[in-house]
Scaffold this motif. Structure first.
Motif, short mmCIF file in Angstrom:
data_model
loop_
_atom_site.label_atom_id
_atom_site.label_comp_id
_atom_site.label_asym_id
_atom_site.label_seq_id
_atom_site.Cartn_x
_atom_site.Cartn_y
_atom_site.Cartn_z
N ASP A 172 0.69 -1.11 -0.05
CA ASP A 172 -0.29 -0.20 -0.06
C ASP A 172 0.91 1.29 -0.09
O ASP A 172 0.60 2.28 -0.80
N TYR A 174 4.10 1.59 -1.05
CA TYR A 174 4.62 1.54 -2.27
C TYR A 174 3.73 2.16 -3.60
O TYR A 174 4.00 2.95 -4.38
N LYS A 175 2.36 1.46 -3.39
CA LYS A 175 1.37 2.21 -4.51
C LYS A 175 1.10 3.72 -4.43
O LYS A 175 1.13 4.39 -5.30
N VAL A 176 1.26 4.33 -3.12
CA VAL A 176 0.96 5.70 -2.96
C VAL A 176 2.34 6.53 -3.17
O VAL A 176 2.26 7.46 -4.18
N THR A 178 4.38 5.67 -5.34
CA THR A 178 4.69 5.31 -6.95
C THR A 178 3.64 6.36 -7.62
O THR A 178 3.78 6.63 -8.91
N SER A 179 2.44 6.53 -7.14
CA SER A 179 1.31 7.19 -7.73
C SER A 179 1.82 8.65 -7.91
O SER A 179 1.41 9.29 -8.70
N GLU A 180 2.53 9.01 -6.85
CA GLU A 180 2.74 10.60 -6.76
C GLU A 180 4.19 10.88 -7.90
O GLU A 180 4.16 11.67 -8.31
N HIS A 181 4.93 10.12 -7.63
CA HIS A 181 6.41 10.11 -8.68
C HIS A 181 6.60 9.28 -9.74
O HIS A 181 7.50 9.67 -10.23
N GLY A 182 5.58 8.51 -9.93
CA GLY A 182 5.86 7.62 -11.06
C GLY A 182 6.71 6.24 -10.60
O GLY A 182 7.54 6.59 -9.70
N LEU A 183 6.76 5.25 -11.20
CA LEU A 183 7.09 4.04 -10.86
C LEU A 183 8.54 4.28 -10.97
O LEU A 183 9.44 3.64 -10.29
#
Length: 188
Positions: A172, A174-176, A178-183
């Motif tokens: 969870d 990690y998903k937050v 990467t959603s802000e900064h990109g994978l």
């Protein structure tokens, strides 16, 4: 006064407000288990045990009895693991099975493909991993086989549920991130 006498006197002092706080800090508080996750782990572990029970001799046993008979280590197995730092065959069986069961539960919960890898050498050193793609969700080091071999279903289930919750919390987070900064910002 000696340190032990000071502690004993502090605990017996009824007027001292710090005495109850000292007792509370020394106890390890156990978190309540998520019963749904525990049930899913027991079900997955039983499915894996059934897959290894080629002739179905134990198919009709209730889940906890099946885990006790086919998965948990006996006192003899535990003594064998403690002798000369050698790992018993029961420990070598428990480690990958438990991590596979945890991966299966996490797959059900997240909808992602979760894989497990567990390795342990003859002296009990190794690691257990739960990962999805290139993201390691849970990494547990095994030193002298600890916390294995499990001899009670309660400890097994508690360990498994804690690992599953740790992995889901990391996923969870990690998903937050990467959603802000990109994978690609978190890799390499």
């Amino acid at each position: 006064m000696e340190p032990m006498a000071n502690e004993h006197a502090a605990l017996q002092d009824k007027g001292n407000t710090e005495a109850p706080a000292m007792r509370l800090r020394s106890r390890k508080v156990r978190k309540e288990l998520n019963q749904e996750t525990a049930d899913a782990l027991v079900r997955r572990l039983c499915h894996l045990l059934d897959a290894g029970d080629f002739f179905g001799r134990n198919a009709m046993l209730p889940p906890l009895e099946k885990i006790g008979k086919l998965f948990l280590a006996t006192a003899e197995d535990q003594n064998q693991s403690e002798f000369n730092c050698a790992v018993s065959p029961k420990v070598r069986q428990q480690v990958p099975l438990l991590f596979q069961a945890m991966a299966g539960v996490m797959e059900e919960r997240t909808g992602l493909m979760i894989q497990s890898t567990a390795e342990i050498n003859g002296e009990g050193f190794g690691r257990g991993l739960l990962y999805s793609g290139r993201v390691i969700l849970v990494l547990k080091s095994l030193r002298a086989g600890a916390p294995f071999p499990f001899t009670s279903a309660e400890k097994t289930i508690r360990y498994g549920v804690e690992c599953i919750e740790e992995g889901q919390a990391f996923l969870d987070k990690y998903k937050v991130m990467t959603s802000e900064h990109g994978l690609l910002s978190l890799e390499g």
